[in-house]
Design an enzyme around this catalytic site. Structure first.
Site, mmCIF file in Angstrom:
data_model
loop_
_atom_site.group_PDB
_atom_site.id
_atom_site.type_symbol
_atom_site.label_atom_id
_atom_site.label_comp_id
_atom_site.label_asym_id
_atom_site.label_seq_id
_atom_site.Cartn_x
_atom_site.Cartn_y
_atom_site.Cartn_z
ATOM 1 N N GLY A 9 23.373 -45.443 1.839
ATOM 2 C CA GLY A 9 24.153 -44.766 2.955
ATOM 3 C C GLY A 9 24.341 -43.081 2.970
ATOM 4 O O GLY A 9 25.426 -43.060 2.833
ATOM 5 N N LEU B 259 25.791 -42.025 5.889
ATOM 6 C CA LEU B 259 27.545 -42.306 6.234
ATOM 7 C C LEU B 259 27.659 -41.115 5.445
ATOM 8 O O LEU B 259 29.059 -40.065 4.909
ATOM 9 C CB LEU B 259 27.799 -43.114 5.814
ATOM 10 C CG LEU B 259 27.823 -44.284 6.707
ATOM 11 C CD1 LEU B 259 28.111 -45.645 5.754
ATOM 12 C CD2 LEU B 259 29.123 -43.839 7.378
ATOM 13 N N THR C 25 24.176 -45.972 -16.441
ATOM 14 C CA THR C 25 23.097 -45.360 -15.794
ATOM 15 C C THR C 25 22.050 -44.455 -15.936
ATOM 16 O O THR C 25 21.336 -44.511 -14.860
ATOM 17 C CB THR C 25 23.928 -44.769 -16.201
ATOM 18 O OG1 THR C 25 23.260 -44.169 -17.285
ATOM 19 C CG2 THR C 25 25.545 -43.984 -16.355
ATOM 20 N N GLN D 24 19.361 -41.700 -14.459
ATOM 21 C CA GLN D 24 18.100 -41.327 -14.656
ATOM 22 C C GLN D 24 17.123 -41.324 -14.730
ATOM 23 O O GLN D 24 16.519 -39.842 -14.699
ATOM 24 C CB GLN D 24 18.996 -41.384 -16.097
ATOM 25 C CG GLN D 24 20.896 -41.425 -16.583
ATOM 26 C CD GLN D 24 20.110 -41.563 -18.825
ATOM 27 O OE1 GLN D 24 19.167 -41.567 -18.792
ATOM 28 N NE2 GLN D 24 21.564 -42.559 -18.743
ATOM 29 N N LYS E 289 27.646 -38.573 -19.460
ATOM 30 C CA LYS E 289 26.355 -38.809 -20.232
ATOM 31 C C LYS E 289 25.378 -38.603 -18.489
ATOM 32 O O LYS E 289 24.045 -38.479 -18.799
ATOM 33 C CB LYS E 289 26.216 -40.283 -20.159
ATOM 34 C CG LYS E 289 24.788 -41.178 -20.284
ATOM 35 C CD LYS E 289 25.163 -42.744 -20.991
ATOM 36 C CE LYS E 289 25.256 -43.086 -21.787
ATOM 37 N NZ LYS E 289 25.398 -44.590 -21.372
ATOM 38 N N GLY F 233 19.735 -55.874 25.787
ATOM 39 C CA GLY F 233 17.702 -56.105 25.050
ATOM 40 C C GLY F 233 17.036 -56.778 25.523
ATOM 41 O O GLY F 233 17.118 -55.816 26.565
ATOM 42 N N CYS G 220 23.677 -53.089 30.004
ATOM 43 C CA CYS G 220 22.342 -53.538 30.094
ATOM 44 C C CYS G 220 21.892 -54.452 30.514
ATOM 45 O O CYS G 220 21.942 -54.896 31.114
ATOM 46 C CB CYS G 220 21.973 -52.907 28.853
ATOM 47 S SG CYS G 220 20.612 -51.728 29.599
ATOM 48 N N GLN H 214 22.780 -57.005 33.349
ATOM 49 C CA GLN H 214 21.304 -57.607 34.755
ATOM 50 C C GLN H 214 21.618 -58.895 34.337
ATOM 51 O O GLN H 214 21.685 -59.843 35.812
ATOM 52 C CB GLN H 214 20.026 -57.373 34.028
ATOM 53 C CG GLN H 214 20.028 -55.933 33.831
ATOM 54 C CD GLN H 214 18.515 -55.378 32.896
ATOM 55 O OE1 GLN H 214 18.451 -56.283 32.966
ATOM 56 N NE2 GLN H 214 18.150 -54.029 33.275
ATOM 57 N N HIS I 134 24.967 -47.354 28.598
ATOM 58 C CA HIS I 134 25.119 -47.579 26.715
ATOM 59 C C HIS I 134 26.426 -47.164 26.448
ATOM 60 O O HIS I 134 26.300 -46.140 25.382
ATOM 61 C CB HIS I 134 24.497 -47.739 25.978
ATOM 62 C CG HIS I 134 23.233 -48.666 25.628
ATOM 63 N ND1 HIS I 134 22.877 -49.729 25.009
ATOM 64 C CD2 HIS I 134 21.596 -48.672 27.138
ATOM 65 C CE1 HIS I 134 21.751 -50.703 25.803
ATOM 66 N NE2 HIS I 134 21.097 -49.929 26.732
ATOM 67 N N GLU J 235 28.643 -47.866 24.663
ATOM 68 C CA GLU J 235 29.388 -47.460 23.103
ATOM 69 C C GLU J 235 28.546 -46.986 22.237
ATOM 70 O O GLU J 235 29.232 -45.997 21.269
ATOM 71 C CB GLU J 235 28.071 -48.633 22.038
ATOM 72 C CG GLU J 235 26.519 -49.195 22.291
ATOM 73 C CD GLU J 235 26.332 -49.496 23.283
ATOM 74 O OE1 GLU J 235 25.512 -49.780 22.531
ATOM 75 O OE2 GLU J 235 27.087 -49.627 24.375
#
EC number: 6.3.4.2
Length: 542
Positions: free
Chosen positions: A16, A19, A187, A191, A222, A353, A380, A384, A514, A516
């Site tokens: 991530g 993000l 850890t 390291q 540590k 797609g 899209c 169609q 699109h 989104e």
């Protein structure tokens, strides 16, 4: 003065970094700083445009027509700042530019090498055009130790030496795995990851540690001791319920405060996170829920629809409901009746797609939604296929199909060979290259004033991002409109259809673009807001 923060990753991929970068940018923004986000991708593709969605995930398209990494979607959604083609570069793009210059003779006979030519190109990219920003956050794709990433790590190492003191910092995102048999977080992988990073000359200033539980004080000590960072710079990046909790989590851990301290900036005021808390509260405490079917062909990898998932979430936030997604492989409907899969759902979405696989299944999904009066959103390719379905079922054009699948006597959908970008005519040939040859980026559309979609937008002129090579054939407009499928939006010159809607249906809209890609948690896209609102109404009828 512009300050640079480089974000690297270790131990495993997909932790991530995108993000984390977006969340840090949001925190700095909320403190009043101007922030730019950039992504360096080590793969040899020139861009992700021709990469399989099931391997790479979504291709995020910018306003200026760049096909980029999906992390740029996170950048836009978290900061509200539109990305551009100048915010993402790949090894392939760098090599292509260098080889083009070499063939042209620009290097005057010099031997072209990774150092200095490739590393210099990376540094030039990182440093270019940042004058208006207080912070530039640069995410390096991949994981430390990857062979393909070495030129990028070397370039940011050199920048650490070349930039003035106090102008550069490194954040390393890593994993602290929990071992049940030992009953503790380990850890050692971190390291070793930091040791690998230090072996190529980079000492991280901050460790951002992904984990599923609190880091004990002793483990923090540590990590600080063996990774050579301050204990306050060991930041816990614990798993959260929603990605929109990440800025809140990092803010509580003091990530932004630690970054400012690295640059000698006294953090006088805490970031204003009230709006992030509002979003988090709405996600965690919805007042209802709806179920949406996504009928696609890349459902095996949800990252292929990353922006779509987030846009539906934004629609849910706007309507104060939880959006449950039912993922359905379109090919299933080519063998089986859609009804058992779609009954009881509150909306059907058919996303973009390419190719014939699953196309007939999407057509059957569109027919089911139209006949059963279920809210339908075709994006899209989804638009169609809805038009092909209407041509066959309503207009009686039984052979209606797309030329994308081969020759057809009724090309309801055909190859888009020319279109206007502003005042310039752009042309493409069927036999041309695939990469970068589609209708890409932001284009203006004109909406019919009395249409449903114009009411949703509250405007008759809109601008949306496109990524397609095929387009609905306007020659069929009259026959389709006579049967109730209205072409409610077109390009400004009226030559290209941009939106369709079925008259007399509760909510049936197809868009060639699109939407989104432009939805934000604080500004849900009006189409997704309206679609989920229609799904809420449908849920009360079930």
């Amino acid at each position: 003065m512009t300050r640079f923060v480089f974000i690297t990753g270790g131990v495993v991929s997909s932790l991530g970094k995108g993000l984390a970068s977006a969340a840090l940018a949001a925190l700095l923004q909320e403190r009043g700083y101007k922030v730019r986000l950039r992504k360096l991708d080590p793969y040899l593709n020139v861009d992700p445009g021709t990469m399989s969605p099931t391997q790479h995930g979504e291709v995020f398209v910018t306003d200026d027509g760049a096909e980029t990494d999906l992390d740029l979607g996170h950048y836009e959604r978290f900061t509200g700042v539109p990305a551009t083609r100048a915010d993402n570069i790949t090894t392939g793009r760098i090599y292509l530019d260098i080889i083009t210059k070499e063939r042209r003779g620009d290097y005057l006979g010099a031997t072209i090498q990774v150092i200095p030519h490739v590393t210099n190109a990376i540094k030039e990219f990182v440093l270019d055009g940042n004058e208006a920003y207080d912070f530039v956050l640069v995410e390096i794709g991949g994981t430390v130790g990857d062979i393909e990433g070495l030129p990028f790590f070397e370039a940011i190492r050199q920048l650490g030496q070349e930039l003035p003191r106090g102008q550069c910092a490194y954040i390393h995102l890593t994993l602290l795995p929990y071992i049940p048999s030992a009953g503790e977080l380990k850890t050692k992988p971190t390291q070793h990851s930091v040791a690998e990073l230090r072996s190529i000359g980079i000492q991280p200033d901050i460790l951002l540690c992904r984990c599923d539980r609190p880091i004990p004080r002793e483990e923090r000590r540590k990590l600080a001791q063996f990774c050579n960072v301050r204990e306050s710079a060991v930041i816990e990046a614990r798993d959260v319920e929603s990605i929109y909790d990440v800025p809140l989590s990092y803010g509580e851990e003091g990530l932004d405060r630690e970054v400012l301290a690295l640059f000698g900036i006294e953090a006088a005021n805490a970031p204003k996170l009230a709006r992030w808390r509002t979003i988090s509260e709405r996600v965690k405490n919805p007042e209802g829920e709806v179920s949406i079917a996504i009928v696609g062909k890349y459902t095996g990898l949800k990252d292929a629809y990353k922006s779509l998932i987030e846009a539906l979430t934004h629609g849910g936030i706007a309507n104060r409901v939880k959006v449950n997604l039912e993922w359905i492989e379109a090919e299933i409907f080519e063998r089986e009746d859609p009804a058992p899969f779609l009954e009881g759902l509150n909306g059907i979405l058919v996303p973009g797609g390419f190719g014939q696989r699953g196309a007939e299944g999407k057509i059957r999904a569109a027919r089911y939604a139209r006949e059963k009066k279920i809210p339908y959103f075709g994006i899209c390719f989804g638009m169609q296929m809805a038009v092909v379905e209407a041509a066959r079922s309503l207009a009686g054009i039984e052979a209606a199909n797309s030329t994308e699948f081969g020759p057809t006597p009724e090309p309801v959908v055909g190859l888009l060979t020319e279109w206007m970008r502003g005042n310039e005519l752009e042309k493409r040939a069927a036999e041309g290259d695939l990469g970068g040859t589609m209708r890409l980026g932001a284009y203006t559309a004109a909406l019919a004033p009395d249409s449903r979609i114009a009411r949703i937008y509250g405007d008759t002129v809109i601008q949306e991002r496109h990524r397609h090579r095929y387009e609905v054939n306007m020659a069929y407009r009259e026959r389709l409109e006579a049967k109730g499928m209205r072409f409610s939006g077109t390009s400004p010159d009226g030559l290209l259809p941009e939106t369709v809607e079925v008259e007399g249906h509760p909510w049936f809209i197809g868009v060639q673009f699109h939407p989104e890609l432009k939805s934000r948690p604080f500004e849900p896209h009006p189409l997704f807001k309206s679609f989920i609102e229609a799904a809420v109404v449908q849920s009360r009828l079930v």
